[in-house]
Design a protein around this motif. Structure first.
Motif, PDB file in Angstrom:
ATOM      1  N   LEU A  13     -69.904  69.082  21.677  1.00  0.00           N
ATOM      2  CA  LEU A  13     -68.475  68.752  20.629  1.00  0.00           C
ATOM      3  C   LEU A  13     -69.319  69.321  19.096  1.00  0.00           C
ATOM      4  CD1 LEU A  13     -67.214  65.139  20.717  1.00  0.00           C
ATOM      5  CD2 LEU A  13     -66.072  67.233  21.504  1.00  0.00           C
ATOM      6  N   ILE A  14     -69.330  70.077  18.298  1.00  0.00           N
ATOM      7  CA  ILE A  14     -69.071  69.911  16.892  1.00  0.00           C
ATOM      8  C   ILE A  14     -69.289  68.178  16.076  1.00  0.00           C
ATOM      9  CG2 ILE A  14     -69.531  70.645  14.263  1.00  0.00           C
ATOM     10  CD1 ILE A  14     -68.091  73.618  16.076  1.00  0.00           C
ATOM     11  N   HIS A  15     -70.708  68.091  16.185  1.00  0.00           N
ATOM     12  CA  HIS A  15     -71.091  66.548  15.441  1.00  0.00           C
ATOM     13  C   HIS A  15     -69.498  65.969  14.210  1.00  0.00           C
ATOM     14  CE1 HIS A  15     -73.507  62.989  16.131  1.00  0.00           C
ATOM     15  NE2 HIS A  15     -72.161  62.463  15.390  1.00  0.00           N
ATOM     16  N   ASP A  16     -70.181  67.309  13.208  1.00  0.00           N
ATOM     17  CA  ASP A  16     -69.354  67.317  11.612  1.00  0.00           C
ATOM     18  C   ASP A  16     -69.282  68.284  11.298  1.00  0.00           C
ATOM     19  OD1 ASP A  16     -72.105  67.056   9.608  1.00  0.00           O
ATOM     20  OD2 ASP A  16     -73.126  66.881  11.865  1.00  0.00           O
ATOM     21  N   PRO A  17     -68.727  68.988  10.379  1.00  0.00           N
ATOM     22  CA  PRO A  17     -68.136  69.624   9.275  1.00  0.00           C
ATOM     23  C   PRO A  17     -69.169  70.001   8.487  1.00  0.00           C
ATOM     24  CG  PRO A  17     -66.846  68.053   8.576  1.00  0.00           C
ATOM     25  CD  PRO A  17     -67.393  67.422  10.063  1.00  0.00           C
ATOM     26  N   HIS A  18     -69.962  69.452   8.056  1.00  0.00           N
ATOM     27  CA  HIS A  18     -70.939  69.288   6.801  1.00  0.00           C
ATOM     28  C   HIS A  18     -71.847  71.049   6.998  1.00  0.00           C
ATOM     29  CE1 HIS A  18     -70.814  65.289   5.547  1.00  0.00           C
ATOM     30  NE2 HIS A  18     -70.733  65.140   6.274  1.00  0.00           N
ATOM     31  N   ALA A  19     -71.521  71.223   7.641  1.00  0.00           N
ATOM     32  CA  ALA A  19     -72.800  73.058   7.542  1.00  0.00           C
ATOM     33  C   ALA A  19     -71.620  74.274   6.394  1.00  0.00           C
ATOM     34  CB  ALA A  19     -72.818  73.673   9.183  1.00  0.00           C
ATOM     35  N   GLY A  20     -70.360  73.900   6.617  1.00  0.00           N
ATOM     36  CA  GLY A  20     -69.651  74.800   5.688  1.00  0.00           C
ATOM     37  C   GLY A  20     -68.510  75.784   6.867  1.00  0.00           C
ATOM     38  N   LYS A  21     -67.433  76.559   6.755  1.00  0.00           N
ATOM     39  CA  LYS A  21     -66.746  77.027   7.078  1.00  0.00           C
ATOM     40  C   LYS A  21     -67.773  78.266   8.093  1.00  0.00           C
ATOM     41  CE  LYS A  21     -63.027  80.096   7.019  1.00  0.00           C
ATOM     42  NZ  LYS A  21     -61.537  79.960   6.039  1.00  0.00           N
ATOM     43  N   ASP A  22     -69.027  79.000   7.130  1.00  0.00           N
ATOM     44  CA  ASP A  22     -69.260  80.314   7.581  1.00  0.00           C
ATOM     45  C   ASP A  22     -70.362  79.027   8.873  1.00  0.00           C
ATOM     46  OD1 ASP A  22     -67.981  81.758   6.365  1.00  0.00           O
ATOM     47  OD2 ASP A  22     -69.460  82.257   5.104  1.00  0.00           O
ATOM     48  N   LEU A  23     -70.371  78.654   9.009  1.00  0.00           N
ATOM     49  CA  LEU A  23     -71.615  77.815   9.943  1.00  0.00           C
ATOM     50  C   LEU A  23     -70.359  77.099  11.076  1.00  0.00           C
ATOM     51  CD1 LEU A  23     -74.829  76.553   8.541  1.00  0.00           C
ATOM     52  CD2 LEU A  23     -74.927  78.801   9.175  1.00  0.00           C
ATOM     53  N   ARG A  24     -70.121  76.475  10.957  1.00  0.00           N
ATOM     54  CA  ARG A  24     -68.627  76.407  11.721  1.00  0.00           C
ATOM     55  C   ARG A  24     -67.892  76.766  12.585  1.00  0.00           C
ATOM     56  NH1 ARG A  24     -66.955  72.049   7.070  1.00  0.00           N
ATOM     57  NH2 ARG A  24     -65.024  74.101   6.452  1.00  0.00           N
ATOM     58  N   GLU A  62     -69.281  80.368  13.552  1.00  0.00           N
ATOM     59  CA  GLU A  62     -70.443  80.301  14.172  1.00  0.00           C
ATOM     60  C   GLU A  62     -71.061  79.894  15.005  1.00  0.00           C
ATOM     61  OE1 GLU A  62     -73.818  81.701  12.479  1.00  0.00           O
ATOM     62  OE2 GLU A  62     -72.904  83.121  10.522  1.00  0.00           O
ATOM     63  N   THR A  63     -71.007  78.464  14.716  1.00  0.00           N
ATOM     64  CA  THR A  63     -71.202  77.593  16.384  1.00  0.00           C
ATOM     65  C   THR A  63     -70.292  77.694  16.889  1.00  0.00           C
ATOM     66  OG1 THR A  63     -72.625  75.896  14.343  1.00  0.00           O
ATOM     67  CG2 THR A  63     -71.839  75.203  15.864  1.00  0.00           C
ATOM     68  N   TYR A  64     -68.708  77.303  16.535  1.00  0.00           N
ATOM     69  CA  TYR A  64     -68.011  77.401  17.707  1.00  0.00           C
ATOM     70  C   TYR A  64     -68.300  79.068  18.681  1.00  0.00           C
ATOM     71  CZ  TYR A  64     -63.188  76.020  18.932  1.00  0.00           C
ATOM     72  OH  TYR A  64     -62.242  75.636  19.483  1.00  0.00           O
ATOM     73  N   ARG A  65     -67.983  80.061  18.003  1.00  0.00           N
ATOM     74  CA  ARG A  65     -67.876  80.928  18.924  1.00  0.00           C
ATOM     75  C   ARG A  65     -69.502  80.945  19.367  1.00  0.00           C
ATOM     76  NH1 ARG A  65     -66.192  83.365  13.518  1.00  0.00           N
ATOM     77  NH2 ARG A  65     -65.237  84.110  13.831  1.00  0.00           N
ATOM     78  N   ALA A  66     -70.342  80.031  19.614  1.00  0.00           N
ATOM     79  CA  ALA A  66     -71.798  79.975  20.495  1.00  0.00           C
ATOM     80  C   ALA A  66     -70.932  79.407  21.057  1.00  0.00           C
ATOM     81  CB  ALA A  66     -72.501  80.030  19.496  1.00  0.00           C
ATOM     82  N   LEU A  67     -70.354  78.179  21.225  1.00  0.00           N
ATOM     83  CA  LEU A  67     -69.810  77.274  22.171  1.00  0.00           C
ATOM     84  C   LEU A  67     -68.608  78.066  23.181  1.00  0.00           C
ATOM     85  CD1 LEU A  67     -68.748  74.426  20.433  1.00  0.00           C
ATOM     86  CD2 LEU A  67     -71.078  74.423  21.674  1.00  0.00           C
ATOM     87  N   LEU A  68     -68.255  78.719  22.475  1.00  0.00           N
ATOM     88  CA  LEU A  68     -67.245  79.433  23.309  1.00  0.00           C
ATOM     89  C   LEU A  68     -67.734  80.217  24.256  1.00  0.00           C
ATOM     90  CD1 LEU A  68     -64.584  80.889  20.740  1.00  0.00           C
ATOM     91  CD2 LEU A  68     -63.939  79.107  23.088  1.00  0.00           C
ATOM     92  N   ASP A  69     -68.614  81.127  24.104  1.00  0.00           N
ATOM     93  CA  ASP A  69     -69.872  82.038  24.701  1.00  0.00           C
ATOM     94  C   ASP A  69     -70.060  81.343  25.766  1.00  0.00           C
ATOM     95  OD1 ASP A  69     -69.283  84.696  23.382  1.00  0.00           O
ATOM     96  OD2 ASP A  69     -70.738  84.126  21.753  1.00  0.00           O
ATOM     97  N   ALA A  70     -71.182  80.153  25.528  1.00  0.00           N
ATOM     98  CA  ALA A  70     -71.199  79.425  26.592  1.00  0.00           C
ATOM     99  C   ALA A  70     -70.483  78.577  27.282  1.00  0.00           C
ATOM    100  CB  ALA A  70     -72.267  77.677  25.905  1.00  0.00           C
TER     101      ALA A  70
END
Length: 276
Positions: free
Chosen positions: A108-119, A121-129
């Protein structure tokens, strides 16, 4: 009660089954022993996070349990200070190493505090993993409707899970309704209101059903279709919180609990669902 509620697991959008009751280890300083006790009580779903600093203890408890890897469902999370594609990719490998697992059932992405762009990016990294076999299912935590919609607007598949604060005083109905409409399973943290079960409705129903207040709250959560994640370090509580499958709250009693919603005022945790 529907067959879904009678079932001990729920099918995620990725095709994997997740146990409908999880065991949380937030601020549990006896994690290894507590998780072993939870396995003994029948839990097969453990919810940890990188920020909890307990992943290694969860992995150790699993290895001591004698269970097979396919018998258990393990969730972990990446907090906002580590968001971004490269940081997320490295953090996934770190979690795998700490738990000594070949894959993680739900990340899970633990929280949304990083802002849209980083959120994103993180989501895409999870998809690739996930494509690489390191993760089986992807989800988010503390996401409001606007956070969920930005994933769709980016042309990415919806998360399998959204884990949010959820209990009778904080029902977050708009988020829950969005998730149900889009096939996103809702996990409930703080489902027993951190043990605050003294409200007259809870005590009355506990007496009526010959249960304790925590069991009434967890049964409510299950019958609402949520996946509650109670936490405890007390062995007797770990076991009693798992004894939920042999009684059912009536529709009228469910409605009595539903009526206790206080909206945002009922929040007892950080609940950052409104951040931009």
């Amino acid at each position: 009660m529907s067959d879904e509620h009678l079932s001990s697991s729920i099918r995620l959008s990725t095709g994997y089954d997740m146990p409908r009751l999880g065991f949380g280890v937030y601020q549990n300083y006896t994690t290894k022993d507590s998780v072993l006790e939870a396995f003994s009580a029948g839990y097969r779903h453990i919810d940890t996070a990188q920020a909890y600093k307990s992943e290694a203890h969860v992995g150790e408890a699993f290895r001591l349990s004698g269970l097979e890897r396919g018998d258990v469902f393990i969730t972990t999370k990446i907090i906002s200070k580590f968001h971004g594609y490269a940081k997320t990719a490295a953090a996934i490998d770190e979690s795998l190493q700490k738990m000594q697992f070949e894959y993680i059932d739900l990340f899970l992405i633990h929280d949304p505090h990083a802002g849209k762009d980083l959120r994103l990016e993180t989501y895409r990294a999870l998809l690739d993993a996930r494509a690489a076999g390191k993760i089986r299912s992807i989800g988010v935590s503390n996401y409001g409707v606007h956070h969920l919609e930005e994933i769709v607007e980016a042309g990415l598949e919806k998360p399998s899970v959204n884990q949010i604060e959820l209990h009778p005083f904080c029902q977050q109905t708009p988020i829950v309704e969005y998730c149900k409409a889009h096939g996103i399973v809702v996990q409930a943290y703080c489902p027993i209101i951190r043990g605050d079960t003294a409200h007259p409705v809870f005590t009355d129903l506990a007496q009526k059903y010959d249960r304790d207040g925590a069991q009434v709250l967890l049964r409510w959560s299950l019958q609402k279709g949520f996946v509650p994640l109670p936490k405890s370090a007390t062995p007797s509580r770990i076991h009693s919180n798992a004894c939920l499958w042999d009684f059912e709250l009536s529709e009228d009693d469910m409605a009595r609990i539903d009526a206790l919603d206080k909206g945002k005022e009922g929040c007892i945790s950080w609940n950052p669902v409104d951040v931009s």
